[in-house]
Design a protein around this motif. Structure first.
Motif, PDB file in Angstrom:
ATOM      1  N   PHE A  14       0.825  -1.200   0.000  1.00 41.60           N
ATOM      2  CA  PHE A  14       0.000   0.000   0.000  1.00 41.60           C
ATOM      3  C   PHE A  14       0.863   1.255   0.000  1.00 41.60           C
ATOM      4  O   PHE A  14       0.598   2.212  -0.724  1.00 41.60           O
ATOM      5  N   SER A  15       1.938   1.221   0.797  1.00 41.70           N
ATOM      6  CA  SER A  15       2.793   2.401   0.883  1.00 41.70           C
ATOM      7  C   SER A  15       3.622   2.584  -0.375  1.00 41.70           C
ATOM      8  O   SER A  15       4.031   3.701  -0.686  1.00 41.70           O
ATOM      9  N   CYS A  16       3.866   1.499  -1.101  1.00 39.38           N
ATOM     10  CA  CYS A  16       4.717   1.585  -2.289  1.00 39.38           C
ATOM     11  C   CYS A  16       3.909   1.795  -3.570  1.00 39.38           C
ATOM     12  O   CYS A  16       4.413   2.378  -4.531  1.00 39.38           O
ATOM     13  N   MET A  17       2.670   1.313  -3.585  1.00 36.39           N
ATOM     14  CA  MET A  17       1.897   1.379  -4.823  1.00 36.39           C
ATOM     15  C   MET A  17       1.333   2.776  -5.061  1.00 36.39           C
ATOM     16  O   MET A  17       0.890   3.081  -6.163  1.00 36.39           O
ATOM     17  N   LEU A  25       0.040  12.266  -1.127  1.00 36.08           N
ATOM     18  CA  LEU A  25       0.503  11.591   0.083  1.00 36.08           C
ATOM     19  C   LEU A  25       0.009  12.296   1.338  1.00 36.08           C
ATOM     20  O   LEU A  25      -0.381  11.660   2.320  1.00 36.08           O
ATOM     21  N   ILE A  26       0.011  13.623   1.312  1.00 36.80           N
ATOM     22  CA  ILE A  26      -0.514  14.391   2.445  1.00 36.80           C
ATOM     23  C   ILE A  26      -1.986  14.068   2.649  1.00 36.80           C
ATOM     24  O   ILE A  26      -2.447  13.844   3.776  1.00 36.80           O
ATOM     25  N   SER A  27      -2.738  14.039   1.565  1.00 38.47           N
ATOM     26  CA  SER A  27      -4.166  13.722   1.642  1.00 38.47           C
ATOM     27  C   SER A  27      -4.396  12.317   2.180  1.00 38.47           C
ATOM     28  O   SER A  27      -5.292  12.091   3.008  1.00 38.47           O
ATOM     29  N   ASN A  52       7.662   8.493   2.880  1.00 37.18           N
ATOM     30  CA  ASN A  52       7.167   7.119   2.960  1.00 37.18           C
ATOM     31  C   ASN A  52       5.923   7.129   3.841  1.00 37.18           C
ATOM     32  O   ASN A  52       5.994   7.425   5.035  1.00 37.18           O
ATOM     33  N   LEU A  53       4.775   6.808   3.257  1.00 35.59           N
ATOM     34  CA  LEU A  53       3.506   6.940   3.959  1.00 35.59           C
ATOM     35  C   LEU A  53       3.433   6.055   5.194  1.00 35.59           C
ATOM     36  O   LEU A  53       3.016   6.499   6.270  1.00 35.59           O
ATOM     37  N   GLN A  54       3.857   4.802   5.072  1.00 38.21           N
ATOM     38  CA  GLN A  54       3.794   3.879   6.194  1.00 38.21           C
ATOM     39  C   GLN A  54       4.660   4.370   7.355  1.00 38.21           C
ATOM     40  O   GLN A  54       4.217   4.402   8.508  1.00 38.21           O
ATOM     41  N   ALA A  55       5.870   4.784   7.049  1.00 42.69           N
ATOM     42  CA  ALA A  55       6.779   5.256   8.097  1.00 42.69           C
ATOM     43  C   ALA A  55       6.262   6.543   8.738  1.00 42.69           C
ATOM     44  O   ALA A  55       6.382   6.741   9.955  1.00 42.69           O
ATOM     45  N   ALA A  56       5.674   7.406   7.918  1.00 44.12           N
ATOM     46  CA  ALA A  56       5.152   8.676   8.440  1.00 44.12           C
ATOM     47  C   ALA A  56       3.996   8.428   9.404  1.00 44.12           C
ATOM     48  O   ALA A  56       3.888   9.091  10.449  1.00 44.12           O
TER      49      ALA A  56
END
Length: 227
Positions: A14-17, A25-27, A52-56
């Motif tokens: 999910f975080s990579c796709m 990404l902010i949204s 990186n969305l998952q890490a954030a």
């Protein structure tokens, strides 16, 4: 493959796709962690984690668990109660009485921010002095009523210096109508605070020049004294 491994794999996918577009990404981060996160806060955690969305998301929840947010509760709408009438294109002061109902002092640099609806104010952020636990204060915001009659709503929230919302959502719910009396009431209160005396039962106009607004019986007294 174990269930835990599958869930972890899906989360990584999910975080990579997703896109590398920062606005998207902010949204996505705000949608996943809740509306209490504004764009500045979401951008901060994403940037800190190389977007990186998952890490954030993990960093955000870790931060939340170790950094307790302040508290604020609305005590009273001092001016402009719900649906109170104001004439079109009229300046007025909206005042909320709020309290720090938490255990920690509000941090220096906290402010009240416009977050939705129609912005009736001249600005989108109003600095608010730090408040100790149990203390109460009035927050005043200069506003202008719109030119067209109707009902208008404006939503405001307290924000920490790092951009985190806290406390109750507070509102202005304003009825704009010809003949609205709120602004006149505020101006009369201001005159009384300055020590002006408004004679009861007289046609005294507090907004006219002093010699024009004097009650008629004062002119008669002057004439008798001069005779």
């Amino acid at each position: 493959m174990e269930v835990d491994d599958l869930e972890q794999n899906l989360l990584q996918q999910f975080s990579c796709m997703g896109t590398t577009d920062h606005e998207v990404l902010i949204s996505q981060l705000r949608k996943l962690v809740g509306d209490d996160v504004n764009e500045a806060t979401a951008s901060f955690f994403l940037d800190m984690n190389n977007w990186n969305l998952q890490a954030a998301i993990c960093s955000y929840f870790e931060f939340q668990s170790t950094h307790k947010l302040p508290n604020m509760t609305l005590v009273q709408d001092v001016t402009i109660g719900e649906g109170e009438s104001v004439p079109p294109q009229t300046s007025f002061v909206k005042t909320w009485k709020v309290a720090n109902n938490g255990d920690d002092r509000w941090p220096d640099g906290s402010y009240l921010a416009f977050t939705g609806g129609v912005n009736l104010a001249l600005q989108t952020a109003v600095p608010v002095a730090p408040l100790n636990p149990g203390e109460v204060t009035d927050i005043n915001v200069d506003m202008n009523s719109p030119s067209l009659p109707g009902m208008y709503e404006s939503k405001w929230r307290m924000v920490t210096p790092n951009g985190s919302y806290f406390g109750d959502t507070i509102w202005v719910i304003l009825s704009v109508a010809e003949g609205g009396t709120m602004a006149l009431t505020q101006q009369l209160t201001h005159f009384n605070a300055l020590g002006s005396v408004i004679p009861i039962g007289s046609p005294f106009n507090p907004f006219a020049a002093q010699n024009v607004g004097r009650p008629q019986h004062l002119h008669q007294d002057d004439a008798q004294m001069g005779s």
